[in-house]
Design an enzyme around this catalytic site. Structure first.
Site, PDB file in Angstrom:
ATOM      1  CB  ALA A  29      46.780  33.877  -0.017  1.00  0.00           C
ATOM      2  CB  SER A  46      43.885  37.939   5.443  1.00  0.00           C
ATOM      3  OG  SER A  46      43.020  38.123   4.360  1.00  0.00           O
ATOM      4  CG  ASP A  60      38.282  30.320   7.615  1.00  0.00           C
ATOM      5  OD1 ASP A  60      38.479  29.099   7.529  1.00  0.00           O
ATOM      6  OD2 ASP A  60      38.026  31.037   6.627  1.00  0.00           O
ATOM      7  CE1 TYR A  67      32.848  29.320   1.890  1.00  0.00           C
ATOM      8  CE2 TYR A  67      30.789  30.251   2.701  1.00  0.00           C
ATOM      9  CZ  TYR A  67      31.921  29.484   2.896  1.00  0.00           C
ATOM     10  OH  TYR A  67      32.118  28.866   4.104  1.00  0.00           O
TER      11      TYR A  67
HETATM   12  C1  GLA Z   1      36.232  29.833   3.735  1.00  0.00           C
HETATM   13  C2  GLA Z   1      35.222  29.939   4.872  1.00  0.00           C
HETATM   14  C3  GLA Z   1      35.262  28.713   5.766  1.00  0.00           C
HETATM   15  C4  GLA Z   1      35.202  27.422   4.973  1.00  0.00           C
HETATM   16  C5  GLA Z   1      36.183  27.457   3.807  1.00  0.00           C
HETATM   17  C6  GLA Z   1      36.018  26.275   2.908  1.00  0.00           C
HETATM   18  O1  GLA Z   1      37.534  29.882   4.225  1.00  0.00           O
HETATM   19  O2  GLA Z   1      35.455  31.091   5.649  1.00  0.00           O
HETATM   20  O3  GLA Z   1      34.212  28.777   6.708  1.00  0.00           O
HETATM   21  O4  GLA Z   1      33.899  27.158   4.548  1.00  0.00           O
HETATM   22  O5  GLA Z   1      36.049  28.629   3.024  1.00  0.00           O
HETATM   23  O6  GLA Z   1      36.293  25.112   3.595  1.00  0.00           O
END
Ligand code: GLA
Length: 388
Positions: free
Chosen positions: A121, A125, A170, A220
């Protein structure tokens, strides 16, 4: 005490017949500053009141026993056999592996975990899974790492077995979250400030597209490489060390040919988002929600058109937000390719907005979008099992 915590504790006792320590580890939201944590930018996350609950106890053997309640799967691994696997197993084993890489003697333990946070989401998590386990191991075996060291350990854990080259946002929000506060994190110095979120008359609303396109982790890592390539060119041509030294995205224009269109677009987004996040922090501190919201829409535009990490489902929900006068700001949140939008909505417009947006979404994609209610909560911590 939360129902999930009680369930995790009960399952632990049924399976391992000892008394565990309990930990709570939250997911996160991010107001602004997306995809710039790994580009030395600023981010503005907060921990939420949803996450992963752990029950853990040392078992005086050389085995680690995991039980994932959400997947209803078990795993036993000898400490000497910790290696890369698949799915959720990779996340927990990678955390153990990082302690081993620091030459910490991890003792065998039993562990049950489960949560009230949706996987995929965009509310991280994965950082919640990593953070809760790292915190628990660190406490139970007295390794003495501080919260910043644990956040960095969890980030390395996500890089290593799962292979997602995430930034620090995060894991940092997971460790440093503070109830009713936003974290302004400088990802270059890894220092933060808190400020209270006032938002009087407004609500934060998350809408989960319920899609999670499989591209997410591969794209990513590609974005990260594209930005590294762009920064190399900027270092050579302009003698700068970091994207944040560029004060106006127009400065990139003369380098467009050297960079190529894609890398140029990625760098343009990064430079603009770093500037936007600094403006946004100022506006939020001044309680200027209207202007703050405009920046969120601008971020979405950049993520969708320049950084290309959105998808048609997210774009659709942001479009619905734009059409509603009660929505002050809206954008995709997190890594992208699915997951949630984050919306700041006038209190009196929340019901109407959610109804219109979710009905239209269902009609367009035949998917029931999920509304996720969140509050800003504290970071990872031990829970008092006496209060179960
Ligand atoms: C994910 C990654 C973070 C960040 C975001 C985008 O959640 O774990 O480190 O780069 O994407 O902002």
């Amino acid at each position: 005490m939360n129902k999930v915590a009680t369930k995790v504790n009960d399952i632990f006792i049924e399976n391992f017949s000892s008394t565990p320590h309990l930990y709570y580890s939250p997911g996160r939201i991010n107001f602004i500053g997306e995809h710039i944590d790994y580009n030395d930018g600023f981010v503005m996350p907060a921990a939420i009141n949803k996450g992963i609950y752990y029950a853990i106890a040392i078992n005086n053997t050389d085995d680690i026993n995991f039980y994932s309640v959400d997947f209803n799967e078990k795993l036993t691994v000898n400490i000497k056999d910790v290696k890369k696997m698949t799915g959720w197993k990779n996340y927990v084993l990678s955390v153990v592996n990082e302690f081993l890489l620091l030459n910490k003697h991890v003792a065998g333990f039993d562990c049950v975990f489960g949560g009230d946070i949706a996987d995929g989401a965009g509310i991280s998590s994965s950082a919640a899974v990593e953070g809760g386990l790292a915190f628990g191991i660190n406490e139970l075996i007295n390794f003495g790492l501080d919260r910043k060291e644990l956040a960095l350990l969890c980030q390395r854990a996500e890089h290593n077995f799962p292979g997602v080259m995430c930034g620090i946002m995060d894991q940092y929000a997971n460790m440093f979250g503070k109830k009713d506060n936003v974290i302004l994190l400088d990802c270059k110095t890894i220092e933060h400030q808190y400020f209270p979120l006032k938002l009087e008359g407004y609500e934060i609303v998350l809408i989960n597209t319920k899609v999670h396109h499989s591209l997410a982790s591969s794209e990513y890592n590609i974005r990260r490489k594209e930005c590294e390539k762009g920064l190399e060119i900027l270092k050579k041509e302009k003698g700068i060390a970091s994207f944040r030294e560029i004060k106006n995205a127009d400065e990139l224009l003369p380098l467009k040919d050297k960079m190529g269109d894609k890398v140029y677009d990625r760098c343009k987004y990064v430079v603009e988002e770093i500037i936007r996040t600094q403006q946004a922090a100022k506006l939020l501190k001044e309680d200027n929600i209207t202007e703050f919201g405009k920046l969120m829409f601008a971020t979405h535009e950049g993520l969708s058109k320049l950084y290309e990490v959105s998808c048609k489902e997210l774009d659709f929900l942001v479009e619905k937000a734009r059409e509603n006068n009660g929505v002050i700001g809206s954008r995709m949140m997190g890594g992208g390719f699915g997951g949630c939008t984050i919306n700041i909505v006038k209190k009196e417009s929340v019901q109407d907005f959610l109804a219109v947006a979710t009905v239209a979404y269902q009609k367009e994609f035949q998917i029931d979008a999920e509304v996720i209610e969140v509050k800003i909560g504290d970071g990872t911590n031990e829970l008092d099992s006496g209060k179960l």
